[in-house]
Design an enzyme around this catalytic site. Structure first.
Site, PDB file in Angstrom:
ATOM      1  N   GLU A 115      -0.505 -21.839  -6.532  1.00  0.00           N
ATOM      2  CA  GLU A 115      -0.507 -23.299  -6.505  1.00  0.00           C
ATOM      3  C   GLU A 115       0.296 -23.879  -5.345  1.00  0.00           C
ATOM      4  O   GLU A 115      -0.077 -24.925  -4.802  1.00  0.00           O
ATOM      5  CB  GLU A 115       0.007 -23.860  -7.835  1.00  0.00           C
ATOM      6  CG  GLU A 115      -1.011 -23.831  -8.959  1.00  0.00           C
ATOM      7  CD  GLU A 115      -1.214 -22.462  -9.600  1.00  0.00           C
ATOM      8  OE1 GLU A 115      -0.415 -21.550  -9.317  1.00  0.00           O
ATOM      9  OE2 GLU A 115      -2.160 -22.295 -10.385  1.00  0.00           O
TER      10      GLU A 115
ATOM     11  N   HIS B  61      -1.223 -27.273 -20.552  1.00  0.00           N
ATOM     12  CA  HIS B  61      -2.583 -27.493 -20.039  1.00  0.00           C
ATOM     13  C   HIS B  61      -3.133 -28.834 -20.519  1.00  0.00           C
ATOM     14  O   HIS B  61      -4.334 -29.069 -20.422  1.00  0.00           O
ATOM     15  CB  HIS B  61      -3.547 -26.403 -20.533  1.00  0.00           C
ATOM     16  CG  HIS B  61      -3.357 -25.049 -19.943  1.00  0.00           C
ATOM     17  ND1 HIS B  61      -2.257 -24.281 -20.177  1.00  0.00           N
ATOM     18  CD2 HIS B  61      -4.151 -24.295 -19.128  1.00  0.00           C
ATOM     19  CE1 HIS B  61      -2.384 -23.113 -19.542  1.00  0.00           C
ATOM     20  NE2 HIS B  61      -3.514 -23.101 -18.903  1.00  0.00           N
TER      21      HIS B  61
END
Ligand SMILES: Cc1ncc(C[n+]2csc(CCOP(=O)(O)OP(=O)(O)O)c2C)c(N)n1
Ligand SMILES: Cc1ncc(C[n+]2csc(CCOP(=O)(O)OP(=O)(O)O)c2C)c(N)n1
Ligand SMILES: [Mg+2]
Ligand SMILES: [Mg+2]
Lengths: 326, 334, 334, 326
Positions: free
Chosen positions: B68, B137
């Site tokens: 990321e 999430h």
């Protein structure tokens, strides 16, 4: 890919006379700024951080001399040498260091001093060291996508090599064969932490194999050796063969920042003495009178620049909110 | 929509609308490209980027590793150097893994360098609850984008806005956080096909007019607020439902003008209530319209807990239509 | 304080007070230890941990590499496994480098695992402007800690609070973000020596009583608000200055009770105004005390810009004493 | 430190008869749960993510069998095998998978299923893969500081090895000689991205040298080989010699998650067939009748567990706000 070591003054590649003088001039100019700032801060103090690069000038000038003027540069926090060698003026650099409006970032960049010059590929700096690994990789992607053959040089210290951003960028940069040259100035310290406590391997370049890229160790006090190693890496990157990890062995002459008492340090260097001084080593290749003249010019340039900068304004409310959004 | 003929505004899913925006902008401008995990051959874990790899190739639709900081950081670097990346994180939550890249580099690089560089990029962020995907999430983290100056923050609540706002984002010279609600990917609605269809930033949409209470809602809370409004209309209570669409820039004019008429405001967000975007909106409403207010500005938001994994528990954490209805009913009586 | 004799509350600097808290708690409890960059032999880049390496040794005062995800993540892991780490990031801003570790792992690990594990640790975060250290070394990011449930958030404004709150933080079984203002390290004040001196969480301090306006201020804004109060007192305007000291938990009772008396509130923070802690506090004040308010709740905070590096520009970005004075003067007249 | 490769069924160390049966039983129990869940999801669908571990059971059971019951475990997201082998009951694990209150996390953990049992060192999971590198290192610090000789096993996939957290944790874990065993299940894929696009080197274990730790490659279909490699690494960690990086070569039999169409994949595996099936390979060491009986018991256990779990409650407002703070 195995790690190679290049050491000693004769490791340097071919260099023409005028290039040699240019190189010497840049080492000398960086040195002049280092000494000037040392003196200034001793006398006047300083707001912000100054991370002296005394003794590391040869790496900075040597590596940058292997770049084209349109190649990209992500410099590290140790001094002004990288950007000076790339072509920024000492007036601009000092203006940035002192937070003056006419500097390239107008007093807005920093923590450690930031400066920028997109025209000659100087792409700025983050306050978090090691953030340039991922940013630089992205610049490399654009360079490739736009069909240029520009290369991105990324400087960093031994300490900064521990950042996860190095790992994340290096894996993909290698697979994608991005045109990067990583130049690690291993001066043996991350602030107060010696290299042996930061790194399980002796050399930072030993990590190159994990990323399938060449690892090159070079004597960082030998400007020509650094230049030669960088030339090879740049050629590789430009040819689309991917990144190279260069580790230049050097030592931190001064404290982490100017004012650092270094009580943690046993191998203290005395004052401004530079062991295995890169300026002196390179000087051996230059006629003494020429070198003297260059040194003199460098000092004069630095002094004049500082004087000019200290008279410059710091901005006010008019500039402070500008440049947040386009 | 008549079957078989292409009308001006055919019905399309929210995810397909995003896909269309990406395709159109990549056709329009060669420098636009994408990167992210599985955005290429797979077409994204939510299928949003399907077909783009085939049309634009591996050079412009790049699958990355599981990195990321690279995805965002490389996008920032690329944007500074002449291309226009649209990066995707698989979940908006993963911004926190690349926090330095998102909130420092992407947001501040321009300012820190005296405005000499710019960072024209979009970060696509599937946001919100999906049903069972848990605490890391499911978050709604748009408030963070407001607290770090330099970013623009977009939160579409309809397929048309998803498309039109994304196209505007890609054409904006600033870095944009684009929060697309993954629980709404299959919501359908009319979506213009005009390739110049753009939804401007900083213009709130009044989703329903009403005189008794101004409801400011974002994302998934927009349809819930509209359901609440429909339920209350039966009792003669008329809610005005405003969807800001972008939080930076934020169209306070429309909101304040409404509150000045209704005298009451309820701000609804899916994010954790404490220190969310709703706090800012509520604080600004009372700053600007205090003397027009007949009651305090109320807020609804998620409970002060992480989002639990169980799809049952998850819905107990975020505001429901019933809760919005109940709060609105109470607030108009205050 | 009489020279040479140890009184109950000698005068001490804010940094030394923190140092004392660390030393006392490490003496009291063997499982308490520290990690961070340069916290050991060097005693910290700000000198806060000086002497602790000598007293407690390399095993309990650990210098790390340049690895923020490790510093926070390892602290979280160690805390789950029976020790009590006090981790330091050199600058609060660097939380964003370890965002997943701070805002997900540290904050949520307990909840995500059904309360079966706990994370008793403290993350020390030098915060705020220092004079010339720029956009990524000067931020005030405490609002983020409020938006991720599971953390406690502490912001001492005096040497005594720095000590007493840190000791409480170390003894708390929850993860604590401890924002110590690096611009206040040299501020001196009385600091109790009693090793059981603890400042409880969730109890605001009323720094000055007054009947015309409630000022809620944190960190560096506390002394500035007190200066403003002193200036206005000359004109007969009496400010009540409240320092919440901890933002999670937040003592709204004290604040609301004050506003119910004064009818007016001004919230002052060093952080970027938009979506900061002040937005939450302002929103809550008007929720709880709307009908007691004679004027809107106002907020002062940093401009919507990154913190510029120049020490001159930097002070133009955050609220000054003069701005607080001016805002308070205007607000009491509304 | 060089990378060694261990392959083939004979690479396994010594193992007693009852240990062998225990090991076979665990592989079989994990397999039974895998097949059961496959069937269940096909018939009923599923809320949330299920990442099938079919074919990777041998790594999970084999490595965990080398741990002591008080050693620590950070499992990966691929299946329930790790925790089952460590001693958690299938009822608890399935209850967690289905978000039921009696599960170990009470419906609160997840994304991918979380479960926890501090008594036997099962330390939970993050939703962000690779976050266990730094957490696990921290557990190792506590284990050391508290004077125990406990070891921390950290499982992860080839994809997750790209996280910066690996780099940051590994450098310091090596220097500090933390008692860690890193077990990489290299199944060739990170969702849709094949290993060749993720890694510049052929093996993940090739990166071990960068961290000054041993790198060991082992056949992940050979449960005994995995066990033997782990035993050696555990002994090393317990003796205070620091971490080891084990790479178990395997393949992903099913999609990334159950329901993944795998249109990106050319080497599709047919249905539930497991190439070089670890269960079959291990079965060769066990009398056929015994193996049949164990398999039968495993199926019965799994079926009963699922039945029990599906009757369990999901909590409500009473539990949802509990456990945020102590
Ligand atoms: C991410 C991050 N962590 C910590 C710091 C504070 N810091 C600035 S320079 C430095 C040490 C860097 O060491 P090295 O990379 O070896 O460079 P050197 O200073 O030796 O030139 C540290 C810890 C920072 N700026 N950014
Ligand atoms: C930090 C982070 N990035 C992305 C994801 C989404 N994701 C979940 S599993 C996975 C692939 C993991 O690949 P690998 O580590 O090889 O494990 P495998 O699934 O093959 O077992 C991804 C990208 C995540 N959960 N966390
Ligand atoms: Mg160094
Ligand atoms: Mg994999």
């Amino acid at each position: 890919m195995s790690t190679r070591t290049k050491r000693g003054p004769d490791a340097g590649g071919e260099i023409g006379d005028s290039e040699l003088l240019d190189l010497y001039r840049n080492v000398s100019r960086i040195r002049a700024l280092e000494l000037l700032l040392n003196r200034y801060i001793e006398e006047h103090g300083f707001g912000g951080f100054w991370h002296p690069g005394l003794g590391q000038e040869g790496i900075q000038a040597g590596a940058v001399s292997a770049l084209r003027s349109d190649d990209y540069l992500f410099y590290a926090h140790r001094g002004l040498g990288y950007a000076l060698a790339k072509g920024m003026s000492p007036v601009t650099l000092l203006a940035d260091l002192f937070g003056r409006t006419p500097g390239s970032v107008g007093g807005k960049g920093g923590g450690t001093v930031h400066f920028v010059d997109p025209e000659i590929g100087v792409m700025g700096q983050g306050g978090t060291v090691g953030s340039s690994f991922v940013l630089g990789a992205g610049v490399g992607i654009s360079a490739q996508m736009l069909g240029t053959d520009k290369v991105v040089a990324i400087f960093f210290g031994d300490g900064s090599s521990a950042r996860g951003t190095f790992h994340e960028a290096a894996l993909t940069a290698s697979v994608w064969k991005l045109p990067l040259v990583w130049i690690c100035e291993n001066n043996g310290w991350a602030i107060s932490v010696p290299i042996a406590e930061q790194s399980p391997t002796e050399n930072i370049a030993d990590r190159a194999a994990a990323y399938g890229v060449p690892g090159v160790i070079v004597d960082g006090q030998d400007t020509l050796a650094v230049r030669a190693a960088t030339e090879e890496a740049v050629a590789r990157a430009r040819a689309g063969e991917g990144p190279t990890l260069i580790e230049a062995k050097t030592l931190r002459v001064r404290g982490h920042f100017e004012g650092d008492k270094q009580a943690y340090r046993e191998d203290l260097v005395d004052g401004l003495d530079v062991p295995r001084d890169p300026l002196k080593i390179l000087r051996e290749r230059v006629p003494a009178e020429t070198a003297d003249r260059i040194d003199e010019e460098a000092r004069a340039e630095a002094d004049a620049a500082l004087e000019e900068v200290l008279a410059m304004p710091t901005g006010g409310e008019d500039v402070v909110t500008q440049g947040v959004w386009v | 929509m008549s079957v078989g003929t292409e009308t001006e505004t055919p019905t399309l899913g929210y995810a397909r609308a995003i896909n269309q925006a990406l395709a159109e902008e990549m056709r329009r401008e060669e420098r636009v490209w994408m990167l992210g995990q599985d955005v290429g051959k797979m077409g994204g874990v939510f299928g949003v980027t399907r077909g783009l790899y085939d049309e634009f190739g591996a050079g412009r639709v790049r699958d990355t590793s599981l990195n990321e900081t690279f995805i965002v950081g490389a996008a920032v670097g690329a944007a500074m150097a002449g291309t226009i990346p649209v990066a995707e994180l698989q979940f908006a939550d993963f911004m926190m893994i690349a926090g330095d890249e998102v909130f420092h580099k992407m947001a501040k690089w321009r300012y820190m360098h005296g405005g000499k560089l710019s960072v024209p990029m979009v970060l696509r962020l599937p946001t919100g609850v999906l049903g069972g995907v848990g605490a890391e999430h499911s978050q709604s983290l748009e408030a963070l984008g407001m607290h770090f100056p330099g970013l623009k923050v977009v939160l579409p609540a309809t397929p048309a806005d998803a498309k039109g706002l994304l196209k505007t984002a890609i054409r904006d010279s600033n870095p944009v956080l684009f929060f697309e609600h993954k629980g709404m990917y299959r919501v359908k609605g009319p979506v213009p096909t005009d390739p110049e269809f753009l939804v401007p930033f900083g213009e709130a949409a009044v989703r329903r007019g009403g005189q008794h209470l101004t409801v400011v809602a974002t994302g998934l809370m927009v349809p819930r607020a509209l359901e609440a409004a429909a339920a209350l209309a039966a009792d003669g209570i008329e809610l005005e439902v405003i969807d800001p669409r972008t939080l930076v820039p934020l169209d306070m004019e429309t909101i304040v003008a409404s509150v000045e008429r209704t005298g009451r405001a309820l701000v609804v967000q899916e994010a954790v209530r404490t220190a969310g975007a709703g706090a800012e909106i509520a604080a600004r409403i009372q700053e600007a319209a205090f003397f027009a207010l007949d009651a305090p500005v109320w807020r609804l938001g998620a409970l002060d807990t992480p989002v639990p994994q169980s799809p049952v528990l998850e819905q107990l954490v975020i505001p429901s239509t019933d809760q919005i209805t109940a709060a609105a009913r109470e607030l108009v009586k205050l």
